[in-house]
Design a protein around this motif. Structure first.
Motif, mmCIF file in Angstrom:
data_model
loop_
_atom_site.group_PDB
_atom_site.id
_atom_site.type_symbol
_atom_site.label_atom_id
_atom_site.label_comp_id
_atom_site.label_asym_id
_atom_site.label_seq_id
_atom_site.Cartn_x
_atom_site.Cartn_y
_atom_site.Cartn_z
ATOM 1 N N ALA A 139 -24.414 -46.060 47.978
ATOM 2 C CA ALA A 139 -25.117 -44.900 47.418
ATOM 3 C C ALA A 139 -24.387 -43.603 47.686
ATOM 4 N N SER A 140 -23.468 -43.609 48.645
ATOM 5 C CA SER A 140 -22.792 -42.368 48.994
ATOM 6 C C SER A 140 -21.421 -42.652 49.593
ATOM 7 N N GLY A 141 -20.592 -41.632 49.602
ATOM 8 C CA GLY A 141 -19.282 -41.735 50.249
ATOM 9 C C GLY A 141 -19.398 -42.052 51.729
ATOM 10 N N PRO A 142 -20.313 -41.369 52.450
ATOM 11 C CA PRO A 142 -20.471 -41.688 53.868
ATOM 12 C C PRO A 142 -20.864 -43.145 54.114
ATOM 13 N N GLY A 143 -21.589 -43.753 53.185
ATOM 14 C CA GLY A 143 -21.932 -45.166 53.318
ATOM 15 C C GLY A 143 -20.699 -46.045 53.263
ATOM 16 N N VAL A 144 -19.777 -45.696 52.389
ATOM 17 C CA VAL A 144 -18.513 -46.434 52.288
ATOM 18 C C VAL A 144 -17.719 -46.248 53.577
ATOM 19 N N THR A 145 -17.657 -45.008 54.050
ATOM 20 C CA THR A 145 -16.931 -44.719 55.286
ATOM 21 C C THR A 145 -17.504 -45.513 56.446
ATOM 22 N N GLN A 146 -18.827 -45.563 56.546
ATOM 23 C CA GLN A 146 -19.477 -46.314 57.618
ATOM 24 C C GLN A 146 -19.099 -47.798 57.547
ATOM 25 N N ALA A 147 -19.071 -48.353 56.342
ATOM 26 C CA ALA A 147 -18.677 -49.757 56.182
ATOM 27 C C ALA A 147 -17.228 -49.962 56.621
ATOM 28 N N CYS A 148 -16.340 -49.052 56.229
ATOM 29 C CA CYS A 148 -14.929 -49.168 56.619
ATOM 30 C C CYS A 148 -14.777 -49.104 58.135
ATOM 31 N N LEU A 149 -15.482 -48.152 58.747
ATOM 32 C CA LEU A 149 -15.342 -47.951 60.184
ATOM 33 C C LEU A 149 -15.980 -49.074 61.006
ATOM 34 N N SER A 150 -16.803 -49.916 60.365
ATOM 35 C CA SER A 150 -17.374 -51.042 61.097
ATOM 36 C C SER A 150 -16.283 -52.039 61.506
ATOM 37 N N CYS A 151 -15.172 -52.055 60.785
ATOM 38 C CA CYS A 151 -14.031 -52.915 61.144
ATOM 39 C C CYS A 151 -12.846 -52.101 61.649
ATOM 40 N N HIS A 152 -12.581 -50.993 60.975
ATOM 41 C CA HIS A 152 -11.442 -50.131 61.323
ATOM 42 C C HIS A 152 -11.904 -49.126 62.373
ATOM 43 N N THR A 153 -12.111 -49.628 63.587
ATOM 44 C CA THR A 153 -12.763 -48.852 64.631
ATOM 45 C C THR A 153 -11.946 -47.665 65.136
ATOM 46 N N GLU A 154 -10.651 -47.651 64.936
ATOM 47 C CA GLU A 154 -9.804 -46.556 65.404
ATOM 48 C C GLU A 154 -9.420 -45.589 64.284
ATOM 49 N N ALA A 155 -9.852 -45.864 63.070
ATOM 50 C CA ALA A 155 -9.431 -45.062 61.915
ATOM 51 C C ALA A 155 -9.849 -43.607 62.021
ATOM 52 N N SER A 156 -11.057 -43.337 62.482
ATOM 53 C CA SER A 156 -11.510 -41.948 62.556
ATOM 54 C C SER A 156 -10.637 -41.142 63.503
ATOM 55 N N ASP A 157 -10.261 -41.723 64.625
ATOM 56 C CA ASP A 157 -9.385 -41.023 65.563
ATOM 57 C C ASP A 157 -7.992 -40.845 64.976
ATOM 58 N N GLN A 158 -7.496 -41.862 64.261
ATOM 59 C CA GLN A 158 -6.170 -41.774 63.655
ATOM 60 C C GLN A 158 -6.127 -40.675 62.594
ATOM 61 N N VAL A 159 -7.165 -40.571 61.781
ATOM 62 C CA VAL A 159 -7.207 -39.537 60.738
ATOM 63 C C VAL A 159 -7.187 -38.151 61.366
ATOM 64 N N MET A 160 -7.888 -37.993 62.455
ATOM 65 C CA MET A 160 -7.952 -36.679 63.116
ATOM 66 C C MET A 160 -6.594 -36.240 63.660
ATOM 67 N N HIS A 161 -5.639 -37.164 63.781
ATOM 68 C CA HIS A 161 -4.305 -36.826 64.284
ATOM 69 C C HIS A 161 -3.280 -36.714 63.159
ATOM 70 N N THR A 162 -3.736 -36.734 61.903
ATOM 71 C CA THR A 162 -2.804 -36.602 60.783
ATOM 72 C C THR A 162 -2.531 -35.136 60.499
ATOM 73 N N VAL A 163 -1.559 -34.866 59.656
ATOM 74 C CA VAL A 163 -1.177 -33.511 59.289
ATOM 75 C C VAL A 163 -2.350 -32.750 58.679
ATOM 76 N N LEU A 164 -3.221 -33.437 57.953
ATOM 77 C CA LEU A 164 -4.356 -32.771 57.312
ATOM 78 C C LEU A 164 -5.309 -32.129 58.301
ATOM 79 N N TRP A 165 -5.369 -32.630 59.509
ATOM 80 C CA TRP A 165 -6.315 -32.137 60.504
ATOM 81 C C TRP A 165 -5.673 -31.312 61.598
ATOM 82 N N GLN A 166 -4.394 -31.027 61.497
ATOM 83 C CA GLN A 166 -3.704 -30.244 62.531
ATOM 84 C C GLN A 166 -3.879 -28.758 62.319
#
Length: 84
Positions: A57-84
């Motif tokens: 129903a929403s983008g955050p729902g997709v993100t939540q599903a992804c993060l249920s397996c990709h448990t380190e992805a949120s931390d990895q994204v925060m260290h990319t050039v986009l978040w510096q």
């Protein structure tokens, strides 16, 4: 190989962050097709995960599903050039 996987993940996550649920589902489907083209270089067949076999129903729902397996992805994204 790792760069390909990272690029594919970024391709799949971008619409979740900026485009809304419909765009996110379309991009996730496209990423699945792109992942299929990389047979042998992926460590998982995402079409087999039950958590992804439902409409979202929403983008955050997709993100939540992804993060249920990709448990380190949120931390990895925060260290990319986009978040510096």
């Amino acid at each position: 190989m790792a760069l390909r996987a990272w690029a594919l993940a970024a391709f799949a996550l971008a619409p979740i962050l900026w485009g809304g649920a419909a765009a996110a589902q379309a991009e996730v489907a496209a990423a699945g097709v792109a992942a299929a083209a990389l047979v042998g270089s992926s460590t998982a067949d995402h079409s087999k995960f039950e958590v992804l076999k439902k409409p979202f129903a929403s983008g955050p729902g997709v993100t939540q599903a992804c993060l249920s397996c990709h448990t380190e992805a949120s931390d990895q994204v925060m260290h990319t050039v986009l978040w510096q």
